[in-house]
Design an enzyme around this catalytic site. Structure first.
Site, PDB file in Angstrom:
ATOM      1  N   HIS A 121      39.911  43.547  37.598  1.00 18.95           N
ATOM      2  CA  HIS A 121      38.790  43.921  36.753  1.00 18.95           C
ATOM      3  C   HIS A 121      37.641  44.391  37.621  1.00 18.95           C
ATOM      4  O   HIS A 121      37.739  44.476  38.827  1.00 18.95           O
ATOM      5  CB  HIS A 121      38.402  42.746  35.868  1.00 18.95           C
ATOM      6  CG  HIS A 121      39.487  42.463  34.879  1.00 18.95           C
ATOM      7  ND1 HIS A 121      39.860  43.401  33.962  1.00 18.95           N
ATOM      8  CD2 HIS A 121      40.295  41.401  34.689  1.00 18.95           C
ATOM      9  CE1 HIS A 121      40.859  42.909  33.244  1.00 18.95           C
ATOM     10  NE2 HIS A 121      41.148  41.692  33.667  1.00 18.95           N
ATOM     11  N   HIS A 178      36.858  42.527  40.827  1.00 18.77           N
ATOM     12  CA  HIS A 178      37.757  42.745  41.960  1.00 18.77           C
ATOM     13  C   HIS A 178      37.419  44.092  42.597  1.00 18.77           C
ATOM     14  O   HIS A 178      37.442  44.255  43.814  1.00 18.77           O
ATOM     15  CB  HIS A 178      39.223  42.766  41.530  1.00 18.77           C
ATOM     16  CG  HIS A 178      39.672  41.499  40.851  1.00 18.77           C
ATOM     17  ND1 HIS A 178      39.832  41.397  39.493  1.00 18.77           N
ATOM     18  CD2 HIS A 178      39.977  40.285  41.351  1.00 18.77           C
ATOM     19  CE1 HIS A 178      40.220  40.182  39.180  1.00 18.77           C
ATOM     20  NE2 HIS A 178      40.317  39.475  40.300  1.00 18.77           N
ATOM     21  N   CYS A 232      44.037  22.242  40.068  1.00 14.05           N
ATOM     22  CA  CYS A 232      43.667  23.234  39.060  1.00 14.05           C
ATOM     23  C   CYS A 232      44.487  24.493  39.314  1.00 14.05           C
ATOM     24  O   CYS A 232      44.356  25.123  40.372  1.00 14.05           O
ATOM     25  CB  CYS A 232      42.173  23.558  39.122  1.00 14.05           C
ATOM     26  SG  CYS A 232      41.752  24.955  38.065  1.00 14.05           S
ATOM     27  N   CYS A 242      42.446  27.748  39.833  1.00 17.32           N
ATOM     28  CA  CYS A 242      41.925  27.950  41.202  1.00 17.32           C
ATOM     29  C   CYS A 242      43.039  27.921  42.228  1.00 17.32           C
ATOM     30  O   CYS A 242      42.831  28.286  43.377  1.00 17.32           O
ATOM     31  CB  CYS A 242      40.948  26.842  41.598  1.00 17.32           C
ATOM     32  SG  CYS A 242      39.513  26.693  40.566  1.00 17.32           S
ATOM     33  N   CYS A 288      37.642  21.716  35.343  1.00 20.64           N
ATOM     34  CA  CYS A 288      37.223  22.601  36.443  1.00 20.64           C
ATOM     35  C   CYS A 288      36.040  23.440  35.934  1.00 20.64           C
ATOM     36  O   CYS A 288      36.125  24.012  34.854  1.00 20.64           O
ATOM     37  CB  CYS A 288      38.402  23.495  36.817  1.00 20.64           C
ATOM     38  SG  CYS A 288      37.905  24.954  37.737  1.00 20.64           S
ATOM     39  N   HIS A 308      37.203  27.211  35.282  1.00 22.91           N
ATOM     40  CA  HIS A 308      38.228  27.538  34.286  1.00 22.91           C
ATOM     41  C   HIS A 308      38.131  26.722  33.004  1.00 22.91           C
ATOM     42  O   HIS A 308      38.814  27.004  32.032  1.00 22.91           O
ATOM     43  CB  HIS A 308      39.624  27.407  34.918  1.00 22.91           C
ATOM     44  CG  HIS A 308      39.817  28.359  36.051  1.00 22.91           C
ATOM     45  ND1 HIS A 308      39.595  27.999  37.364  1.00 22.91           N
ATOM     46  CD2 HIS A 308      40.134  29.677  36.063  1.00 22.91           C
ATOM     47  CE1 HIS A 308      39.799  29.058  38.137  1.00 22.91           C
ATOM     48  NE2 HIS A 308      40.114  30.077  37.373  1.00 22.91           N
ATOM     49  N   LYS A 339      29.276  35.096  31.102  1.00 30.59           N
ATOM     50  CA  LYS A 339      30.416  34.915  31.988  1.00 30.59           C
ATOM     51  C   LYS A 339      31.536  35.852  31.515  1.00 30.59           C
ATOM     52  O   LYS A 339      31.683  36.065  30.312  1.00 30.59           O
ATOM     53  CB  LYS A 339      30.873  33.455  31.844  1.00 30.59           C
ATOM     54  CG  LYS A 339      31.500  32.890  33.079  1.00 30.59           C
ATOM     55  CD  LYS A 339      31.845  31.436  32.851  1.00 30.59           C
ATOM     56  CE  LYS A 339      33.160  31.190  33.559  1.00 30.59           C
ATOM     57  NZ  LYS A 339      33.177  30.265  34.585  1.00 30.59           N
ATOM     58  N   LYS A 362      38.216  36.913  28.836  1.00 35.85           N
ATOM     59  CA  LYS A 362      38.997  37.718  27.902  1.00 35.85           C
ATOM     60  C   LYS A 362      38.586  37.417  26.476  1.00 35.85           C
ATOM     61  O   LYS A 362      38.519  38.303  25.634  1.00 35.85           O
ATOM     62  CB  LYS A 362      40.474  37.420  28.091  1.00 35.85           C
ATOM     63  CG  LYS A 362      41.028  38.148  29.289  1.00 35.85           C
ATOM     64  CD  LYS A 362      42.528  38.074  29.298  1.00 35.85           C
ATOM     65  CE  LYS A 362      43.059  38.750  30.544  1.00 35.85           C
ATOM     66  NZ  LYS A 362      44.396  38.359  30.859  1.00 35.85           N
TER      67      LYS A 362
HETATM   68  O1  ME8 Z   1      41.308  34.121  44.885  1.00 33.46           O
HETATM   69  N1  ME8 Z   1      32.420  38.256  40.678  1.00 33.46           N
HETATM   70  O2  ME8 Z   1      42.570  35.894  44.086  1.00 33.46           O
HETATM   71  P1  ME8 Z   1      41.755  36.333  42.776  1.00 33.46           P
HETATM   72  C1  ME8 Z   1      32.662  38.888  41.858  1.00 33.46           C
HETATM   73  N2  ME8 Z   1      44.545  35.253  45.601  1.00 33.46           N
HETATM   74  N3  ME8 Z   1      33.866  38.911  42.459  1.00 33.46           N
HETATM   75  C2  ME8 Z   1      34.883  38.268  41.857  1.00 33.46           C
HETATM   76  C3  ME8 Z   1      34.709  37.575  40.620  1.00 33.46           C
HETATM   77  C4  ME8 Z   1      33.400  37.604  40.019  1.00 33.46           C
HETATM   78  N4  ME8 Z   1      33.124  37.037  38.845  1.00 33.46           N
HETATM   79  N5  ME8 Z   1      35.909  37.041  40.311  1.00 33.46           N
HETATM   80  C5  ME8 Z   1      36.783  37.399  41.269  1.00 33.46           C
HETATM   81  C6  ME8 Z   1      42.294  34.844  44.912  1.00 33.46           C
HETATM   82  N6  ME8 Z   1      36.176  38.154  42.208  1.00 33.46           N
HETATM   83  C7  ME8 Z   1      43.315  34.668  45.995  1.00 33.46           C
HETATM   84  C8  ME8 Z   1      42.810  35.271  47.281  1.00 33.46           C
HETATM   85  S1  ME8 Z   1      43.103  35.890  49.864  1.00 33.46           S
HETATM   86  C9  ME8 Z   1      44.097  35.361  51.108  1.00 33.46           C
HETATM   87  C10 ME8 Z   1      43.719  35.086  48.455  1.00 33.46           C
HETATM   88  C11 ME8 Z   1      36.826  38.810  43.371  1.00 33.46           C
HETATM   89  O3  ME8 Z   1      42.621  37.301  42.054  1.00 33.46           O
HETATM   90  C12 ME8 Z   1      36.345  38.268  44.679  1.00 33.46           C
HETATM   91  O4  ME8 Z   1      36.612  39.134  45.718  1.00 33.46           O
HETATM   92  O5  ME8 Z   1      41.258  35.157  42.047  1.00 33.46           O
HETATM   93  C13 ME8 Z   1      37.229  37.059  44.834  1.00 33.46           C
HETATM   94  O6  ME8 Z   1      37.220  36.590  46.148  1.00 33.46           O
HETATM   95  C14 ME8 Z   1      38.534  37.651  44.406  1.00 33.46           C
HETATM   96  O7  ME8 Z   1      38.189  38.522  43.327  1.00 33.46           O
HETATM   97  C15 ME8 Z   1      39.470  36.568  43.921  1.00 33.46           C
HETATM   98  O8  ME8 Z   1      40.564  37.174  43.378  1.00 33.46           O
END
Ligand code: ME8
Length: 540
Positions: free
Chosen positions: A20, A23, A128, A131, A167, A170, A318, A321
């Site tokens: 989204h 990301h 969790c 997370c 959590c 979540h 926040k 979905k």
């Molecule tokens: O944590 N605001 O993956 P993930 C800004 N797979 N950036 C955000 C955000 C928000 N509300 N939510 C997510 C993981 N992000 C692991 C990572 S790395 C070895 C493993 C972004 O799909 C931000 O970059 O939950 C966050 O660090 C990443 O999405 C987490 O993506």
């Protein structure tokens, strides 16, 4: 000696949903920095893609009535389509179900095990799945199921059917898990970590996040479980095939897999240690505490910096979905433009701050900065230059005071000179907002300079033709400098403008790492026709 390589990474994203807008924020930051490093002559490796050995993905596949692997294949393609749709110029892609990654993780696990850093123990903990992390009471909050309100947890709060311990991210109750697992001896690395932080005062950026990390390490480091007994999907431990690796232990090592076993089949070990990991604050502990300790145990060098972004909400809420406020970045940039998205994301806040994403603000900012501030100036120069035949030539003798910035005359030259120096320093420190801010200030000054000089009046006076050319050359030359600076942010539009200015080979030369050379050149500009508007105003 300065390294001639630059390795930058996004987090690898979970595949329980499609990326989204938030990301996209991390990926756009990486894309901009990677492009800058490349035009600046570095060999760049920029990696991204998916974290697949997670319980979330297994559960999601089940929910959709699919087998795990076909589900992961489908999601990996969907993730790739997002990054391609946004023109994110990654060089390396990794899926953690790939064989090369399994191989690397098993190798490093064995090394850590041989290093006496892994041991077996029984534990009972809360987990969790959202997370993919273990939780303690102090990590949780209380949720009133009826009012949906949350409040801090304390042992005095009486839990009931209506008051749950959840959590905070979540709002779900963690699972209670009792397993015999393998643990990583993180506690052994306390002094190592403290030393690392002391020697690298900007290891984590920005400072406030680094302070949180240091405070956490100062309090107490606890060994953590690196395997799961009950899960079956994942990378089997080399020394106990009945267990699979905890998803974070596996995921972090993706960065090393990419160097040791690159897709190209060669060896990219010269790229390790990574120069920059970009992550959001939710995963900073994993990257700034667990990760260096794991690397040290496995015998790898430390990454240079971890750049931590804040979190964002949409129109004050926040993102979720159920609220229906999830924004698809590809749709968003197709509706407006990728430039509008990049500009808004990178110039609204300093990296690290939390913020609120507002479509209206994004449009207002684009209209003010690119459609008005930049485009009006461009248009003025083009129209006037065409009246003089379209060619603006560098006249070495006559204009020597203009672009030889060290001999600058007048305020505008001084300001432009300082801008050039500041821009580089902001870029090197990953202050992307400051890069853009200083650029728009310079464009304001150039606009003022133009208004003061009034070349549209000057041009009417035959005796002032040369002076008009000189003023137009100054503006065009400084627009060229600004576009070179903005190229990593808006590569397509800047390339288009270079071509329209008669600088056809610029994109190629930039991609060849010739930024510095191009900055110091004094080309002739050849404008052939009136330009169609490249930065149209967007109506709200
Ligand atoms: O944590 N605001 O993956 P993930 C800004 N797979 N950036 C955000 C955000 C928000 N509300 N939510 C997510 C993981 N992000 C692991 C990572 S790395 C070895 C493993 C972004 O799909 C931000 O970059 O939950 C966050 O660090 C990443 O999405 C987490 O993506």
């Amino acid at each position: 000696m300065q390294k001639d390589t630059f390795f930058i990474t996004t987090p690898i994203y979970y595949t329980n949903w499609i990326p989204h807008i938030w990301h996209a924020y991390s990926s756009i930051i990486c894309d901009t920095i990677a492009r800058y490093q490349k035009i600046n002559g570095k060999k760049v490796k920029f990696s991204t893609w998916v974290d697949e050995n997670s319980q979330k993905a297994v559960l999601k596949a089940k929910e959709m009535g699919m087998e795990t692997l076909p589900y992961l294949d489908m999601m990996a393609e969907k993730h790739k389509a997002v990054w391609d749709g946004l023109n994110i110029k990654y060089t390396d892609f990794i899926r953690t179900t790939e064989e090369r990654h399994h191989k690397l993780v098993r190798e490093v696990l064995q090394k850590c095990y041989d290093n006496w850093d892994i041991y077996q123990a029984e534990y009972e903990w809360m987990y969790c799945v959202g997370c993919e992390a273990f939780k303690k009471d102090e990590d949780l909050v209380c949720l009133n199921k009826t009012t949906k309100e949350t409040f801090p947890f304390s042992p005095k709060v009486k839990m009931s059917e209506n008051i749950l311990k959840v959590c905070p991210d979540h709002l779900t109750e963690p699972q209670k898990i009792k397993e015999k697992n393998w643990f990583f001896r993180l506690s052994k690395y306390e002094n190592f970590l403290k030393d690392l932080y002391k020697k690298n005062p900007s290891f984590v950026m920005p400072d406030n996040r680094f302070n949180e990390v240091k405070a956490f390490v100062e309090r107490w480091l606890e060994d953590f479980s690196i395997s799961r007994e009950t899960n079956t999907f994942g990378i089997k431990l080399p020394f106990d095939e009945t267990q699979v690796t905890y998803v974070w232990f596996d995921a972090l090592f993706n960065y090393v897999t990419l160097c040791k076993y690159p897709d190209s089949g060669g060896n990219d070990e010269a790229f390790w240690p990574a120069d920059l990991h970009v992550v959001a604050k939710d995963i900073i502990r994993f990257h700034a505490i667990y990760w260096p300790a794991m690397l040290e145990s496995a015998g790898y060098g430390m990454p240079k910096n971890v750049l931590t972004t804040g979190y964002f909400t949409v129109d004050g809420q926040k993102i979720s979905k159920s609220l229906g406020n999830v924004i698809d970045p590809v749709e968003f940039s197709a509706k407006y433009s990728k430039d509008l998205l990049t500009l808004y994301m990178l110039s609204s806040i300093n990296i690290g701050q939390d913020w609120d994403f507002s479509e209206k603000q994004a449009i207002l900012m684009y209209n003010a900065k690119l459609a008005n501030n930049m485009w009006n100036l461009v248009n003025r120069v083009v129209v006037l230059a065409l009246k003089l035949g379209g060619v603006l030539e560098w006249k070495k003798e006559d204009y020597s005071h203009l672009t030889r910035v060290s001999d600058f005359q007048g305020d505008i030259m001084k300001e432009l000179y300082i801008y050039s120096l500041d821009f580089i320093s902001h870029m090197e420190n990953y202050n992307l907002k400051s890069c853009l801010d200083s650029t728009f200030i310079i464009l304001d000054s150039l606009n003022n300079f133009t208004t003061q000089k009034e070349p549209w009046q000057m041009i009417k006076d035959e005796t002032k033709r040369e002076e008009t050319r000189e003023v137009l050359y100054t503006i065009a030359e400084w627009l060229r400098q600004v576009w070179l600076a903005l190229y990593p942010f808006f590569p397509e539009k800047m390339s288009e403008m270079f071509v329209k200015l008669g600088l056809e080979d610029y994109q190629k030369r930039l991609e060849n790492g010739e930024l510095e050379k191009l900055i110091s050149e004094t080309p002739t500009f050849e404008i052939k026709e009136k330009w169609e508007n490249l930065f149209n105003r967007v109506e709200i």
